[in-house]
Design an enzyme around this catalytic site. Sequence first.
Site, PDB file in Angstrom:
ATOM      1  N   GLU A 163      14.817  -4.000  -8.380  1.00 39.20           N
ATOM      2  CA  GLU A 163      13.923  -4.434  -7.305  1.00 39.20           C
ATOM      3  C   GLU A 163      14.623  -4.487  -5.951  1.00 39.20           C
ATOM      4  OE1 GLU A 163      11.278  -7.677  -7.360  1.00 39.20           O
ATOM      5  OE2 GLU A 163      10.960  -7.578  -9.534  1.00 39.20           O
TER       6      GLU A 163
ATOM      7  N   CYS B 234       3.833  -9.298  -4.391  1.00 39.26           N
ATOM      8  CA  CYS B 234       4.589  -9.525  -5.633  1.00 39.26           C
ATOM      9  C   CYS B 234       3.584  -9.731  -6.765  1.00 39.26           C
ATOM     10  CB  CYS B 234       5.474 -10.759  -5.477  1.00 39.26           C
ATOM     11  SG  CYS B 234       6.435 -11.139  -6.949  1.00 39.26           S
TER      12      CYS B 234
ATOM     13  N   ASN C   5      12.401 -12.650  -1.186  1.00 36.75           N
ATOM     14  CA  ASN C   5      13.291 -12.137  -2.238  1.00 36.75           C
ATOM     15  C   ASN C   5      14.583 -12.942  -2.297  1.00 36.75           C
ATOM     16  OD1 ASN C   5      11.826  -9.816  -3.241  1.00 36.75           O
ATOM     17  ND2 ASN C   5      12.304  -8.749  -1.318  1.00 36.75           N
TER      18      ASN C   5
ATOM     19  N   HIS D  60       7.575   1.839  -3.885  1.00 44.21           N
ATOM     20  CA  HIS D  60       8.152   2.072  -5.222  1.00 44.21           C
ATOM     21  C   HIS D  60       8.578   3.526  -5.351  1.00 44.21           C
ATOM     22  CE1 HIS D  60       6.987  -1.833  -6.897  1.00 44.21           C
ATOM     23  NE2 HIS D  60       6.008  -1.751  -6.009  1.00 44.21           N
TER      24      HIS D  60
ATOM     25  N   ASN E 219      10.504 -12.587 -14.743  1.00 43.29           N
ATOM     26  CA  ASN E 219      10.681 -12.412 -13.273  1.00 43.29           C
ATOM     27  C   ASN E 219      10.369 -13.785 -12.696  1.00 43.29           C
ATOM     28  OD1 ASN E 219       8.866 -10.377 -10.839  1.00 43.29           O
ATOM     29  ND2 ASN E 219      10.950 -11.101 -10.723  1.00 43.29           N
TER      30      ASN E 219
ATOM     31  N   ASN F 106       3.798  -2.642  -1.522  1.00 42.60           N
ATOM     32  CA  ASN F 106       5.242  -2.554  -1.305  1.00 42.60           C
ATOM     33  C   ASN F 106       5.699  -1.209  -1.855  1.00 42.60           C
ATOM     34  OD1 ASN F 106       4.848  -3.147  -4.008  1.00 42.60           O
ATOM     35  ND2 ASN F 106       6.380  -4.754  -4.134  1.00 42.60           N
TER      36      ASN F 106
ATOM     37  N   CYS G 271       8.540  -6.405 -13.186  1.00 42.74           N
ATOM     38  CA  CYS G 271       8.062  -6.217 -11.815  1.00 42.74           C
ATOM     39  C   CYS G 271       6.589  -5.827 -11.922  1.00 42.74           C
ATOM     40  CB  CYS G 271       8.866  -5.122 -11.124  1.00 42.74           C
ATOM     41  SG  CYS G 271       8.322  -4.766  -9.440  1.00 42.74           S
ATOM     42  N   GLY G 272       5.714  -6.699 -11.426  1.00 38.95           N
ATOM     43  CA  GLY G 272       4.275  -6.459 -11.570  1.00 38.95           C
ATOM     44  C   GLY G 272       3.795  -5.277 -10.755  1.00 38.95           C
ATOM     45  N   THR G 273       4.175  -5.244  -9.483  1.00 41.03           N
ATOM     46  CA  THR G 273       3.753  -4.100  -8.655  1.00 41.03           C
ATOM     47  C   THR G 273       4.414  -2.819  -9.160  1.00 41.03           C
ATOM     48  OG1 THR G 273       5.540  -4.695  -7.103  1.00 41.03           O
ATOM     49  CG2 THR G 273       3.294  -5.392  -6.537  1.00 41.03           C
ATOM     50  N   GLY G 274       5.621  -2.973  -9.731  1.00 35.84           N
ATOM     51  CA  GLY G 274       6.305  -1.804 -10.295  1.00 35.84           C
ATOM     52  C   GLY G 274       5.565  -1.246 -11.500  1.00 35.84           C
TER      53      GLY G 274
HETATM   54  N1  LIG Z   1      11.210  -7.113  -4.581  1.00 39.65           N
HETATM   55  C1  LIG Z   1       9.840  -6.713  -4.202  1.00 39.65           C
HETATM   56  C2  LIG Z   1       8.927  -7.952  -4.153  1.00 39.65           C
HETATM   57  C3  LIG Z   1       8.735  -8.559  -5.533  1.00 39.65           C
HETATM   58  C4  LIG Z   1       7.955  -7.616  -6.418  1.00 39.65           C
HETATM   59  C5  LIG Z   1       8.011  -7.922  -7.911  1.00 39.65           C
HETATM   60  N2  LIG Z   1       8.728  -9.123  -8.299  1.00 39.65           N
HETATM   61  C6  LIG Z   1       6.620  -7.912  -8.516  1.00 39.65           C
HETATM   62  O1  LIG Z   1       6.391  -8.605  -9.529  1.00 39.65           O
HETATM   63  O2  LIG Z   1       5.774  -7.123  -8.008  1.00 39.65           O
HETATM   64  C7  LIG Z   1       9.833  -6.036  -2.837  1.00 39.65           C
HETATM   65  O3  LIG Z   1      10.713  -6.352  -2.013  1.00 39.65           O
HETATM   66  O4  LIG Z   1       8.927  -5.214  -2.617  1.00 39.65           O
END
Ligand SMILES: N[C@H](CCC[C@H](N)C(=O)O)C(=O)O
Length: 281
Positions: free
Chosen positions: A212, A71, A62, A163, A11, A161, A221-224
């Site tokens: 994303e 992020c 983004n 999900h 990422n 954010n 995706c870390g938050t994912g």
């Molecule tokens: N596209 C995501 C932000 C980047 C999150 C992702 N790259 C991570 O590592 O958490 C959003 O609009 O909420």
Amino acid sequence: MNFTKMHGLGNDFIVVKGLEEDIQTIIKNAKKICDRHFGVGADGILLVLPSDAADIKMRIINSDGSEAPMCGNGVRCFASFVYKKGIVAKKNMTVETIAGIQRPEIIMKDDIVTAIKVDIGTYSFLNQDIPVEGEPDKEAKNLEIKIDENLFEATGVDMGNPHCVIFTDDVEKVPLEKWGPKIENYPLFPLKTNVEFVQVISKDHLKMRVWERGCGITMACGTGACAVAAAAFEKGFTGKQVKVTLPGGDLFIELTDDKRVYMTGPAQEVFEGHLELEKIC
Ligand SMILES: N[C@H](CCC[C@H](N)C(=O)O)C(=O)O
């Protein structure tokens, strides 16, 4: 524009010292700068800025030009960058984001940054936090998502954010490029959403793929990863410590009794570069 190209499990980000550049022009042209054929190419841009509330501030743009509140892979890259550049001379730092204060810890071995562990805050399933349309104080644990002839049961999770997490028997079989954008823009999500399909491998191992918000399919995706760990724990599929395998590699997620999430993973520089903005803006 001087920049450092970095990634967290593929990422990838363009990291820019905000005070030294014309950030308004950069933000306005983020889509062109992130284009993988006509620009530098990246999933997003991370801006390093001063903060009154923390050691440093991170803004996330983004690749479609939208600004994100948080992020996970980005904050690991960001923390490694500001530490190595001597901008923040602390291994335990605070980073201001729109989603709140993040607390990354730089982990080193023989003077090399080997990983970054981030206290990424707490998760929530409340409609009002994610946000999801519906009664504000109701939990988004059994959302019905209808795409073409398919009816999905999804879990909405706020990680700073939004999900939308969907459990499946085989993530490799999911037509992500088809379903991802339809779920990202589903009417239930007033601010759109990140989309994760996740497969339970064992009580301490999940496998996921992600579409994303504002980027499309990414390698990680870390938050994912934090969101799927929270959803799997709440459903009793996994415990509080889980390895999440993404196409780009593994993240290690730990949950606490008060819904706090710790994410541990790598951050890698790839190259330093200079872009003449007027050439693509
Ligand atoms: N596209 C995501 C932000 C980047 C999150 C992702 N790259 C991570 O590592 O958490 C959003 O609009 O909420």
